[in-house]
Structure formats: structure tokens, C-alpha cells
Design a protein around this motif. Structure first.
Motif, PDB file in Angstrom:
ATOM      1  N   GLU A 213       0.831  -1.218   0.000  1.00 28.86           N
ATOM      2  CA  GLU A 213       0.000   0.000   0.000  1.00 28.86           C
ATOM      3  C   GLU A 213       0.856   1.255   0.000  1.00 28.86           C
ATOM      4  O   GLU A 213       0.584   2.210  -0.725  1.00 28.86           O
ATOM      5  CB  GLU A 213      -0.923  -0.024   1.219  1.00 28.86           C
ATOM      6  CG  GLU A 213      -1.904   1.137   1.261  1.00 28.86           C
ATOM      7  CD  GLU A 213      -2.849   1.011   2.430  1.00 28.86           C
ATOM      8  OE1 GLU A 213      -2.767   1.847   3.351  1.00 28.86           O
ATOM      9  OE2 GLU A 213      -3.669   0.066   2.436  1.00 28.86           O
ATOM     10  N   ARG A 214       1.924   1.257   0.816  1.00 30.48           N
ATOM     11  CA  ARG A 214       2.806   2.420   0.883  1.00 30.48           C
ATOM     12  C   ARG A 214       3.542   2.642  -0.433  1.00 30.48           C
ATOM     13  O   ARG A 214       3.892   3.770  -0.780  1.00 30.48           O
ATOM     14  CB  ARG A 214       3.817   2.256   2.034  1.00 30.48           C
ATOM     15  CG  ARG A 214       3.229   2.434   3.410  1.00 30.48           C
ATOM     16  CD  ARG A 214       2.784   3.867   3.656  1.00 30.48           C
ATOM     17  NE  ARG A 214       3.885   4.798   3.521  1.00 30.48           N
ATOM     18  CZ  ARG A 214       4.704   5.136   4.507  1.00 30.48           C
ATOM     19  NH1 ARG A 214       4.549   4.606   5.711  1.00 30.48           N
ATOM     20  NH2 ARG A 214       5.682   5.999   4.303  1.00 30.48           N
ATOM     21  N   LEU A 215       3.792   1.572  -1.173  1.00 29.72           N
ATOM     22  CA  LEU A 215       4.504   1.675  -2.449  1.00 29.72           C
ATOM     23  C   LEU A 215       3.550   1.812  -3.629  1.00 29.72           C
ATOM     24  O   LEU A 215       3.984   1.866  -4.782  1.00 29.72           O
ATOM     25  CB  LEU A 215       5.391   0.438  -2.647  1.00 29.72           C
ATOM     26  CG  LEU A 215       6.526   0.282  -1.617  1.00 29.72           C
ATOM     27  CD1 LEU A 215       7.212  -1.075  -1.781  1.00 29.72           C
ATOM     28  CD2 LEU A 215       7.547   1.405  -1.745  1.00 29.72           C
ATOM     29  N   ASN A 216       2.247   1.836  -3.320  1.00 29.21           N
ATOM     30  CA  ASN A 216       1.212   2.018  -4.350  1.00 29.21           C
ATOM     31  C   ASN A 216       1.232   0.923  -5.415  1.00 29.21           C
ATOM     32  O   ASN A 216       1.089   1.181  -6.621  1.00 29.21           O
ATOM     33  CB  ASN A 216       1.356   3.390  -5.024  1.00 29.21           C
ATOM     34  CG  ASN A 216       1.116   4.533  -4.060  1.00 29.21           C
ATOM     35  OD1 ASN A 216       0.143   4.529  -3.317  1.00 29.21           O
ATOM     36  ND2 ASN A 216       2.013   5.510  -4.072  1.00 29.21           N
ATOM     37  N   ILE A 217       1.436  -0.310  -4.972  1.00 30.13           N
ATOM     38  CA  ILE A 217       1.386  -1.457  -5.884  1.00 30.13           C
ATOM     39  C   ILE A 217       0.605  -2.570  -5.192  1.00 30.13           C
ATOM     40  O   ILE A 217       0.299  -2.498  -3.992  1.00 30.13           O
ATOM     41  CB  ILE A 217       2.791  -1.966  -6.272  1.00 30.13           C
ATOM     42  CG1 ILE A 217       3.589  -2.344  -5.010  1.00 30.13           C
ATOM     43  CG2 ILE A 217       3.533  -0.921  -7.095  1.00 30.13           C
ATOM     44  CD1 ILE A 217       4.960  -2.912  -5.308  1.00 30.13           C
ATOM     45  N   THR A 218       0.289  -3.617  -5.928  1.00 24.85           N
ATOM     46  CA  THR A 218      -0.441  -4.736  -5.339  1.00 24.85           C
ATOM     47  C   THR A 218       0.509  -5.639  -4.559  1.00 24.85           C
ATOM     48  O   THR A 218       1.724  -5.641  -4.790  1.00 24.85           O
ATOM     49  CB  THR A 218      -1.134  -5.579  -6.426  1.00 24.85           C
ATOM     50  OG1 THR A 218      -0.121  -6.210  -7.241  1.00 24.85           O
ATOM     51  CG2 THR A 218      -2.026  -4.712  -7.292  1.00 24.85           C
ATOM     52  N   THR A 219      -0.044  -6.400  -3.647  1.00 24.80           N
ATOM     53  CA  THR A 219       0.769  -7.348  -2.873  1.00 24.80           C
ATOM     54  C   THR A 219       1.395  -8.395  -3.787  1.00 24.80           C
ATOM     55  O   THR A 219       2.533  -8.817  -3.568  1.00 24.80           O
ATOM     56  CB  THR A 219      -0.082  -8.047  -1.808  1.00 24.80           C
ATOM     57  OG1 THR A 219      -1.216  -8.683  -2.428  1.00 24.80           O
ATOM     58  CG2 THR A 219      -0.574  -7.053  -0.762  1.00 24.80           C
ATOM     59  N   THR A 220       0.658  -8.802  -4.818  1.00 29.64           N
ATOM     60  CA  THR A 220       1.181  -9.797  -5.756  1.00 29.64           C
ATOM     61  C   THR A 220       2.393  -9.266  -6.505  1.00 29.64           C
ATOM     62  O   THR A 220       3.396  -9.966  -6.670  1.00 29.64           O
ATOM     63  CB  THR A 220       0.091 -10.208  -6.761  1.00 29.64           C
ATOM     64  OG1 THR A 220      -1.020 -10.746  -6.046  1.00 29.64           O
ATOM     65  CG2 THR A 220       0.620 -11.254  -7.733  1.00 29.64           C
ATOM     66  N   TYR A 221       2.311  -8.003  -6.946  1.00 28.50           N
ATOM     67  CA  TYR A 221       3.411  -7.405  -7.700  1.00 28.50           C
ATOM     68  C   TYR A 221       4.636  -7.228  -6.810  1.00 28.50           C
ATOM     69  O   TYR A 221       5.764  -7.528  -7.219  1.00 28.50           O
ATOM     70  CB  TYR A 221       2.960  -6.067  -8.275  1.00 28.50           C
ATOM     71  CG  TYR A 221       3.953  -5.422  -9.228  1.00 28.50           C
ATOM     72  CD1 TYR A 221       4.680  -6.182 -10.136  1.00 28.50           C
ATOM     73  CD2 TYR A 221       4.130  -4.036  -9.226  1.00 28.50           C
ATOM     74  CE1 TYR A 221       5.582  -5.587 -11.018  1.00 28.50           C
ATOM     75  CE2 TYR A 221       5.025  -3.429 -10.107  1.00 28.50           C
ATOM     76  CZ  TYR A 221       5.751  -4.211 -10.988  1.00 28.50           C
ATOM     77  OH  TYR A 221       6.639  -3.625 -11.846  1.00 28.50           O
ATOM     78  N   LEU A 222       4.432  -6.746  -5.589  1.00 28.99           N
ATOM     79  CA  LEU A 222       5.555  -6.578  -4.659  1.00 28.99           C
ATOM     80  C   LEU A 222       6.209  -7.923  -4.366  1.00 28.99           C
ATOM     81  O   LEU A 222       7.442  -8.044  -4.373  1.00 28.99           O
ATOM     82  CB  LEU A 222       5.078  -5.934  -3.356  1.00 28.99           C
ATOM     83  CG  LEU A 222       6.144  -5.781  -2.259  1.00 28.99           C
ATOM     84  CD1 LEU A 222       7.311  -4.926  -2.740  1.00 28.99           C
ATOM     85  CD2 LEU A 222       5.534  -5.191  -0.988  1.00 28.99           C
TER      86      LEU A 222
END
Length: 305
Positions: A213-222
């Protein structure tokens, strides 16, 4: 979880003036000084080993890796690495940089890339340099060593500058080895941003969702990026940070286990104890007791060169 100073203290023949500010060391190492059969998975450092003579063997994720002349091994905090053995004529450089020093300076992006590049692009934590490249890197390491040994008014600035030159030159060498990179620049930026976010967040936030959330991406992508670049999971990084800090506080403070559980935002003492036992194999109370007994019977003795 070893720090730079603890690694120096465990080795044979080194002294406190080998370390700058507790954060940086550049050693000339021979076979006698190698800490064979030591597990460094928990070392909270970045390190770069350049073999100048003989050979050195280590284990990475269960695989034996042999390093010979002109090979460079890279290590990042938490990598599953064990020193195995070395030839009697082994000589090499070992640059060791505290994780916190890297995380808190502009060196972060360069050192993250140089440390993880061999794993990401070559599937093992080593590269082989040409004679010219090895001489170039050895020259920089020797300059670093000399500046650590000789305090000056601008010692900090000189050391940071030399570390940056070392990382940039190594990046240039690494980039020439690969024509088509597996990892995009965007992925590297996200991974570095995650590592920068981690030190200020891991004690309170133990979940993947917070970082995504802090990096503005999805958990899957991270998860995919972290796994692709490091071979480890997001939770591996979070738990490594938690365990490293817990070990340090158990060693250096008299805080109760309940206090530590609260500081690390575990639901209760039992949850913290269960986590620590899973990470280290023994409960935190027993770890502290063993550490106190070890310190009483094995004080660190530094030998002047």
C-alpha cells in the motif's frame, strides 16, 4: 545476527582499528583468518569478497560455490550462506558494510544493485572478473583500507566517496556481463524503495499489505519483484529485521520478554516467544541466558597486527 564489529571479533588477528565507526571494514584475509563452517545467514551486513590467490568455498542455499582468483562473492543481509573451506594459500579482500549504514545513505541504491545483481542475473552470488578488472577493484579496496586505518579531518567524506566509486565501478563491470537484463529499472526502484521503507516500519508492521500500500502497488506485484531480485519473500525480509533487532536487544538490554513483545508489536509474550523460537531454534529467555554465559567465558580479545 552478526554485526561488522562482531565479525571482526570472531576472526583471528584483527583489532578495533580495522573498523570505522562500527560500520565499515576492509580486510586483507588469509586462510588462517577464514571463519570456516560459520553460518552467516543472519549477518546484518553487505559484504564483497575478492579472491586474489588460492580458492575459497562456501555454501549458498545448499549449493557449493567455489571461488578462485579474480572471483568476487557478494552478500546481502539474510542470504543463506555458510563458509566451508579454503586453500592454504588463500588471500583476498573482504569489504563489510553495516546494513544500517547502507540504508541511511545515498549508497543504498548502488549497493543493493551490486549485491543482488549476481543472483538476479546469474543465479549465484558470484562474478568472475578479468585480471584488469580485479586489479581495479583491488586498488579501490586497498584505498578504502588505508583511509579506515588513517583518521583524518575528512575521513567520513573520503570513505563514503570511495564506497560510492567502488559500487559504481562494480555496477559497470556487472552490466558488461549481461546483454539482456532479467530485471527492469522499475522493478529495481521498487525493490530499493521497499528496503528503504523496511527499517522504519518492520517493528510495527509485520504484514505484506502495509508495504504494498505504501509503495502504491499490489501485494502480488511486490511479492513477485522481491522474489525475482533477491530469491527471498517479503516476509523473509520482515522477519529477518525483527529477529536481528530482537537479538540485539536481548544481548544489550535487560528488557523483559513481555516488554520486548510489546515493543515489537506482537499480540503477547507467547506470540513473540513462538516467533523467536522459530527463527533461532530456542526461546528468547534461553537465548539471553546462553549469551550471558558465553560472554562470561569467552570475552572478545582483539590481537593487534
Amino acid at each position: 545476527m552478526y554485526t561488522v564489529e562482531e565479525i571482526i571479533g570472531l576472526a583471528d588477528g584483527y583489532s578495533p582499528n580495522e573498523v570505522w565507526n562500527g560500520n565499515l571494514a576492509c580486510l586483507l584475509v588469509n586462510a588462517r583468518q577464514i571463519m570456516a563452517n560459520k553460518d552467516f545467514e543472519g549477518a546484518s551486513v553487505f559484504s564483497f569478497v575478492l579472491v586474489r590467490r588460492g580458492h575459497l568455498s562456501l555454501e549458498y542455499k545448499g549449493q557449493r560455490i567455489d571461488l578462485k582468483k579474480n572471483d568476487m562473492h557478494t552478500y546481502a543481509p539474510g542470504m543463506p550462506t555458510r563458509m566451508l573451506d579454503t586453500s592454504s594459500d588463500y588471500e583476498g579482500f573482504c569489504l563489510i558494510i553495516e546494513e544500517k549504514m547502507v540504508a541511511e545513505t545515498p549508497l543504498m541504491h548502488h549497493f543493493v544493485r551490486t549485491a543482488y545483481f549476481p543472483i538476479t542475473e546469474l543465479s549465484q552470488p558470484k562474478i568472475t572478473l578479468t585480471d584488469e578488472q580485479a586489479d581495479q577493484m583491488a586498488g579501490l579496496l586497498l584505498m578504502l583500507r588505508q583511509h579506515i586505518y588513517n583518521p583524518s579531518t575528512f575521513q567520513r567524506e573520503a570513505l563514503y566517496a570511495l564506497c560510492e566509486v567502488f559500487s559504481i565501478d562494480l555496477l559497470n563491470i556487472q552490466n558488461m556481463m549481461v546483454e539482456n537484463h532479467r530485471v527492469t529499472t522499475r522493478a529495481e526502484e521498487i525493490f530499493t524503495a521497499f528496503l528503504q521503507l523496511l527499517p522504519t516500519s518492520y517493528m510495527e508492521h509485520h504484514d505484506l499489505h502495509f508495504y504494498a500500500e505504501r509503495l502504491n502497488i499490489t501485494t502480488t506485484y511486490l511479492s513477485r519483484i522481491v522474489k525475482q531480485i533477491s530469491g527471498r519473500t517479503v516476509m523473509d525480509f520482515i522477519e529477518h529485521s525483527l529477529a536481528t533487532e530482537a537479538i540485539w536487544r536481548l544481548k544489550t538490554t535487560d528488557r523483559s520478554i513481555t516488554q520486548l513483545a510489546n515493543e515489537f508489536h506482537f499480540s503477547d509474550q507467547a506470540a513473540f516467544t513462538k516467533f523467536f523460537t522459530r527463527m533461532k531454534g530456542i526461546p528468547p529467555r534461553e537465548f539471553r541466558k546462553n549469551q550471558l554465559e558465553f560472554n562470561q567465558h569467552h570475552p572478545v580479545v582483539f590481537r593487534l597486527p
